[in-house]
Design a protein around this motif. Structure first.
Motif, short mmCIF file in Angstrom:
data_model
loop_
_atom_site.label_atom_id
_atom_site.label_comp_id
_atom_site.label_asym_id
_atom_site.label_seq_id
_atom_site.Cartn_x
_atom_site.Cartn_y
_atom_site.Cartn_z
N TYR A 1 0.88 -1.18 0.00
CA TYR A 1 0.00 0.00 0.00
C TYR A 1 0.91 1.22 0.00
N THR A 2 0.89 1.95 -1.09
CA THR A 2 1.84 3.06 -1.21
C THR A 2 1.26 4.25 -1.95
N PHE A 3 1.92 5.39 -1.76
CA PHE A 3 1.70 6.58 -2.58
C PHE A 3 3.06 6.85 -3.23
N PRO A 4 3.29 6.34 -4.45
CA PRO A 4 4.64 6.29 -5.02
C PRO A 4 5.42 7.60 -5.05
N PRO A 5 4.79 8.79 -5.17
CA PRO A 5 5.64 10.00 -5.16
C PRO A 5 6.35 10.23 -3.83
N SER A 6 5.87 9.61 -2.74
CA SER A 6 6.52 9.85 -1.45
C SER A 6 7.73 8.93 -1.30
N PRO A 7 8.84 9.47 -0.79
CA PRO A 7 10.09 8.69 -0.71
C PRO A 7 9.99 7.42 0.11
N ARG A 8 9.16 7.42 1.20
CA ARG A 8 9.09 6.18 1.99
C ARG A 8 8.32 5.11 1.24
N SER A 9 7.36 5.51 0.43
CA SER A 9 6.67 4.54 -0.42
C SER A 9 7.61 4.07 -1.52
N PHE A 10 8.34 5.03 -2.10
CA PHE A 10 9.32 4.70 -3.14
C PHE A 10 10.29 3.64 -2.61
N LYS A 11 10.68 3.81 -1.33
CA LYS A 11 11.65 2.91 -0.71
C LYS A 11 11.20 1.45 -0.80
N VAL A 12 9.95 1.18 -0.42
CA VAL A 12 9.51 -0.23 -0.37
C VAL A 12 9.24 -0.77 -1.77
N LEU B 1 2.41 -5.14 8.16
CA LEU B 1 3.60 -4.48 8.67
C LEU B 1 3.63 -3.04 8.21
N TRP B 2 3.88 -2.10 9.14
CA TRP B 2 4.12 -0.71 8.75
C TRP B 2 5.48 -0.28 9.24
N GLU B 3 5.93 0.88 8.84
CA GLU B 3 7.28 1.44 8.98
C GLU B 3 8.13 0.92 7.81
N SER B 4 8.51 1.87 6.97
CA SER B 4 9.18 1.49 5.72
C SER B 4 10.46 0.66 5.94
N ASN B 5 11.23 0.97 6.98
CA ASN B 5 12.47 0.20 7.15
C ASN B 5 12.21 -1.22 7.62
N LEU C 1 19.67 1.65 9.31
CA LEU C 1 18.20 1.80 9.24
C LEU C 1 17.73 2.69 10.38
N TYR C 2 18.33 2.47 11.57
CA TYR C 2 17.99 3.33 12.72
C TYR C 2 18.48 4.76 12.45
N TRP C 3 19.66 4.86 11.91
CA TRP C 3 20.22 6.19 11.60
C TRP C 3 19.34 6.90 10.59
N ASP C 4 18.85 6.17 9.62
CA ASP C 4 17.93 6.76 8.64
C ASP C 4 16.72 7.35 9.36
N SER C 5 16.07 6.54 10.19
CA SER C 5 14.84 7.00 10.87
C SER C 5 15.12 8.16 11.82
N ALA C 6 16.27 8.10 12.50
CA ALA C 6 16.54 9.11 13.54
C ALA C 6 17.16 10.39 13.00
N PRO D 1 4.18 3.75 3.83
CA PRO D 1 3.67 2.50 3.27
C PRO D 1 3.23 1.49 4.33
N VAL D 2 2.47 0.49 3.80
CA VAL D 2 2.07 -0.68 4.59
C VAL D 2 2.26 -1.91 3.70
N LEU D 3 2.72 -2.99 4.33
CA LEU D 3 2.82 -4.29 3.63
C LEU D 3 1.79 -5.24 4.22
N GLU D 4 1.18 -6.02 3.36
CA GLU D 4 0.29 -7.09 3.83
C GLU D 4 0.69 -8.36 3.08
N HIS D 5 0.98 -9.41 3.84
CA HIS D 5 1.45 -10.66 3.21
C HIS D 5 0.69 -11.82 3.83
N ASP D 6 -0.25 -12.35 3.07
CA ASP D 6 -1.06 -13.47 3.57
C ASP D 6 -1.61 -13.18 4.98
N GLY D 7 -2.13 -11.98 5.18
CA GLY D 7 -2.74 -11.63 6.46
C GLY D 7 -1.78 -11.00 7.47
#
Ligand SMILES: N[C@@H](CCC(=O)N[C@@H](CS)C(=O)NCC(=O)O)C(=O)O
Length: 213
Positions: A6-17, A64-68, A98-103, A55-61
């Motif tokens: 589930y993404t909005f592709p122009p946004s970088p965090r959606s682009f990431k996944v 997961l959220w948080e792009s990293n 990944l932590y450094w990216d978020s922080a 973004p959000v990921l859904e895999h067989d139920g």
């Protein structure tokens, strides 16, 4: 059901996944979260992510959220890619980025993203130059850290591409419009040229056009 992003592709965090899935060669179903319609605040989306953010990921139920976290999960589906090493110490040498990216990196980039990309896109008013000045200061600090690392090796965490590059590099998907102050960082520019020449990057850039199509 398979794997949905589930993404909005122009946004970088959606682009990431999306970029991560494209780079890793993972099949997925694309679900647009249309920010122009506030779809991220709709009850059915809030049931997936109470933060009301993509973004959000859904895999067989499994949801997961948080792009990293999503990028790490995607890498775990393709262990042979080497995007996340198997050795614990090597893994943490990647995960710390990944932590450094978020922080640190993402908050610095987000100032330019909001002032120069989000505001014009959604008609949210004039650029706040005081915010840009704050962003410049933050970016000089985080840029110097990244530059120092990229001086030592080709990619963020060593000589091969890992989830650290996918997480941090995705901000550069809006580099042209956000005008991050990278001009004095030669190794960041070299790394950016390397990432943007990847077929997976080009494929994901093409997807950024989808919502307005
Ligand atoms: N830390 C989160 C941030 C997610 C985030 O803030 N996404 C933004 C787009 S880049 C969003 O959904 N904004 C919509 C809103 O706040 O209404 C992540 O990395 O996934």
């Amino acid at each position: 059901m398979g794997l949905k992003l589930y993404t909005f592709p122009p946004s970088p965090r959606s682009f990431k996944v999306l970029w991560a899935a494209n780079q890793l060669g993972i099949d997925y179903e694309f679900e647009l979260v249309d920010f122009s319609k506030q779809a991220q605040k709709a009850p059915e989306f809030l049931a997936l992510n109470p933060n009301g953010r993509a973004p959000v990921l859904e895999h067989d139920g499994y949801v997961l959220w948080e792009s990293n976290a999503i990028v790490e999960y995607l890498a775990s589906l393709k262990p042979q890619s080497g995007a996340m090493p198997s050795d614990v110490r090597a893994q943490n040498a990647v995960r710390k980025w990944l932590y450094w990216d978020s922080a640190h990196w993402d908050p610095a980039c987000a100032i330019f993203a909001f002032e120069r990309v989000v505001k014009p896109l959604f008609g949210l008013g004039e650029t706040n130059e005081a915010e840009i000045a704050r962003g410049m200061q933050l970016f000089q600090n985080v840029g110097a850290v990244l530059e120092g690392e990229l001086k030592k090796h080709r990619y963020v965490a060593g000589e091969t591409l890992t989830v650290a590059d996918l997480a941090i590099g995705s901000a550069l998907s809006i580099a042209e419009r956000a005008r991050f102050p990278t001009e004095s960082f030669r190794n960041i520019l070299r790394w950016q040229a390397d990432l943007t020449s990847l077929p997976s990057w080009k494929k994901t850039v093409a997807m950024q056009q989808m919502p307005s199509a």
